[in-house]
Design a protein around this motif. Sequence first.
Motif, PDB file in Angstrom:
ATOM      1  N   VAL A 184       0.844  -1.205   0.000  1.00 54.54           N
ATOM      2  CA  VAL A 184       0.000   0.000   0.000  1.00 54.54           C
ATOM      3  C   VAL A 184       0.875   1.250   0.000  1.00 54.54           C
ATOM      4  O   VAL A 184       1.820   1.365   0.789  1.00 54.54           O
ATOM      5  N   LEU A 185       0.527   2.190  -0.877  1.00 54.17           N
ATOM      6  CA  LEU A 185       1.140   3.506  -0.916  1.00 54.17           C
ATOM      7  C   LEU A 185       0.104   4.531  -0.478  1.00 54.17           C
ATOM      8  O   LEU A 185      -0.951   4.670  -1.114  1.00 54.17           O
ATOM      9  N   TYR A 186       0.385   5.249   0.603  1.00 52.53           N
ATOM     10  CA  TYR A 186      -0.483   6.327   1.078  1.00 52.53           C
ATOM     11  C   TYR A 186       0.009   7.641   0.489  1.00 52.53           C
ATOM     12  O   TYR A 186       1.188   7.978   0.604  1.00 52.53           O
ATOM     13  N   MET A 187      -0.894   8.406  -0.142  1.00 53.52           N
ATOM     14  CA  MET A 187      -0.541   9.665  -0.785  1.00 53.52           C
ATOM     15  C   MET A 187      -1.408  10.800  -0.253  1.00 53.52           C
ATOM     16  O   MET A 187      -2.626  10.644  -0.086  1.00 53.52           O
ATOM     17  N   HIS A 188      -0.779  11.944   0.002  1.00 54.06           N
ATOM     18  CA  HIS A 188      -1.504  13.140   0.446  1.00 54.06           C
ATOM     19  C   HIS A 188      -2.092  13.879  -0.761  1.00 54.06           C
ATOM     20  O   HIS A 188      -1.813  13.540  -1.904  1.00 54.06           O
ATOM     21  N   ASP A 189      -2.905  14.918  -0.484  1.00 54.65           N
ATOM     22  CA  ASP A 189      -3.551  15.706  -1.548  1.00 54.65           C
ATOM     23  C   ASP A 189      -4.280  14.790  -2.521  1.00 54.65           C
ATOM     24  O   ASP A 189      -4.146  14.892  -3.742  1.00 54.65           O
ATOM     25  N   GLY A 190      -5.090  13.885  -1.969  1.00 58.91           N
ATOM     26  CA  GLY A 190      -5.712  12.834  -2.760  1.00 58.91           C
ATOM     27  C   GLY A 190      -6.560  13.314  -3.916  1.00 58.91           C
ATOM     28  O   GLY A 190      -6.707  12.608  -4.909  1.00 58.91           O
ATOM     29  N   VAL A 206      -3.693   4.627  -1.750  1.00 55.27           N
ATOM     30  CA  VAL A 206      -4.728   5.285  -0.947  1.00 55.27           C
ATOM     31  C   VAL A 206      -4.478   6.791  -0.992  1.00 55.27           C
ATOM     32  O   VAL A 206      -3.468   7.274  -0.469  1.00 55.27           O
ATOM     33  N   GLY A 207      -5.380   7.519  -1.631  1.00 53.51           N
ATOM     34  CA  GLY A 207      -5.270   8.977  -1.709  1.00 53.51           C
ATOM     35  C   GLY A 207      -6.073   9.624  -0.591  1.00 53.51           C
ATOM     36  O   GLY A 207      -7.272   9.386  -0.449  1.00 53.51           O
ATOM     37  N   ILE A 208      -5.391  10.434   0.215  1.00 57.00           N
ATOM     38  CA  ILE A 208      -6.016  11.100   1.364  1.00 57.00           C
ATOM     39  C   ILE A 208      -6.292  12.552   0.982  1.00 57.00           C
ATOM     40  O   ILE A 208      -5.366  13.345   0.797  1.00 57.00           O
ATOM     41  N   TYR A 209      -7.552  12.905   0.820  1.00 55.13           N
ATOM     42  CA  TYR A 209      -7.881  14.287   0.454  1.00 55.13           C
ATOM     43  C   TYR A 209      -7.373  15.255   1.523  1.00 55.13           C
ATOM     44  O   TYR A 209      -7.421  14.937   2.727  1.00 55.13           O
ATOM     45  N   ASN A 210      -6.906  16.420   1.101  1.00 58.15           N
ATOM     46  CA  ASN A 210      -6.646  17.473   2.088  1.00 58.15           C
ATOM     47  C   ASN A 210      -7.962  18.175   2.410  1.00 58.15           C
ATOM     48  O   ASN A 210      -8.969  17.997   1.728  1.00 58.15           O
ATOM     49  N   THR A 211      -7.954  18.984   3.450  1.00 53.18           N
ATOM     50  CA  THR A 211      -9.191  19.620   3.919  1.00 53.18           C
ATOM     51  C   THR A 211      -9.213  21.112   3.620  1.00 53.18           C
ATOM     52  O   THR A 211      -9.820  21.890   4.347  1.00 53.18           O
ATOM     53  N   GLY A 212      -8.538  21.520   2.541  1.00 49.28           N
ATOM     54  CA  GLY A 212      -8.616  22.919   2.137  1.00 49.28           C
ATOM     55  C   GLY A 212      -7.892  23.847   3.082  1.00 49.28           C
ATOM     56  O   GLY A 212      -6.664  23.844   3.172  1.00 49.28           O
ATOM     57  N   THR A 220       4.525  -1.020   3.273  1.00 43.17           N
ATOM     58  CA  THR A 220       3.761   0.200   3.514  1.00 43.17           C
ATOM     59  C   THR A 220       4.624   1.419   3.208  1.00 43.17           C
ATOM     60  O   THR A 220       5.723   1.561   3.753  1.00 43.17           O
ATOM     61  N   ALA A 221       4.120   2.295   2.321  1.00 45.36           N
ATOM     62  CA  ALA A 221       4.865   3.471   1.878  1.00 45.36           C
ATOM     63  C   ALA A 221       4.011   4.719   2.042  1.00 45.36           C
ATOM     64  O   ALA A 221       2.773   4.647   2.115  1.00 45.36           O
ATOM     65  N   ILE A 222       4.671   5.882   2.058  1.00 46.61           N
ATOM     66  CA  ILE A 222       3.972   7.169   2.177  1.00 46.61           C
ATOM     67  C   ILE A 222       4.648   8.171   1.261  1.00 46.61           C
ATOM     68  O   ILE A 222       5.869   8.170   1.115  1.00 46.61           O
TER      69      ILE A 222
END
Length: 386
Positions: free
Chosen positions: A168-174, A210-216, A264-266
């Motif tokens: 799994v690769l976790y990415m910010h600004d999904g 896994v793209g993690i949306y930012n919250t503006g 597991t990666a980020i």
Amino acid sequence: MLKKVVIFIVFLMFLRSALAYKVTFIIEVPIYTPDDAEIYLAGTFNNWNPKDENYKCVRDGFVYKKVLDLSGKVEFKVTRGSWETVEKGVKGAEIPNRVLDVDKDMEVKITVLHWRDFVEKQQAALRKTYTGNIKLIKDFYSPELGNKRDIIIYLPPDYEISDNRYPVLYMHDGQNIFDESTSFAGVEWKADESAQELIKNGVIKPIIIVGIYNTGAERINEYSPWNDSNYGGGKGDLYAQFIINTLKPYIDVNFRTLSDRENTAILGSSMGGLISLYIGIKYNGVFSKIGAMSPSIWFANKALIEFVKSEKVNYPTKFYVDMGSAEGQNPEVHLNNARELFKILDKKDNSEVLYIEDRGGTHSEGAWARRLPEMLVYFFGTEESN
């Protein structure tokens, strides 16, 4: 006597209106705002002219600044030079005029959530640009941060027809990694296209992204554990705990993952690169692969550098760090920061580093999309590709 009192009150009111106070506007704009954008203030103080050179703001890092001499009640909005590019609110809604009652010197911090033209472009985008098997989880709750965000997930081509488990690769600004219609700048990372092609060609192992949306408005606060006096920050460790204690367990239960640290990666870019390095090193028992594209090393007086210097890398870890040669107004500063970071990481025990300088690379989704395949091969390459 009464006449004198009335005259005195009128005089005070006139004096107040005649006085001018220094009002310093500090304006944070959306991450998708073009680097060459010109930002203006338009309001009652300039007959609502959306492109008045006397009210043009000056860029300073992530924000734009303008000092005006004002007094009394003023109304205004922020524009990019026209009413077609005026600021908009949450989910692209219209917002009322901003109002100030100026009776002293003051500093006014403003967060522009969206621009009209980008919102209209998004609303016109009827087709999502997904490739492959994409799942979207709406309003995923974080008890650590007390807010919600969307989570978007790419599944490899054979996910539905096998019982395999996957790294799994976790990415910010999904919202920027898979879909042009949610990437307000109209440019996505093409992480789904890149992964799909590399997997089908046997260049990388099948993976889950896994793209993690930012919250503006909270993006900068969540993407740094350190506070910058100009830009904020400070909630980065809560964001890390959200990923590790809430999101990752959910993903591991509901999808067929290889949940150990080796798999597991980020990864993130800009402030997302900063927080990836922080999370990956501080919680090194969870992540074995840490990617930082164009990391904001300068943030909070280069607190990241001091953190990396002082922290141990406790387990064998792959680091990917890059920087473009044409990033921001002072590219050489960013390159020197990246080189300093690379040298520190390269000397650490348990650390393997791939460092890349992208000639002509800008601080943009397009540049990160171009470099992403090399990072994917470095992290997840098959024996044949290595």
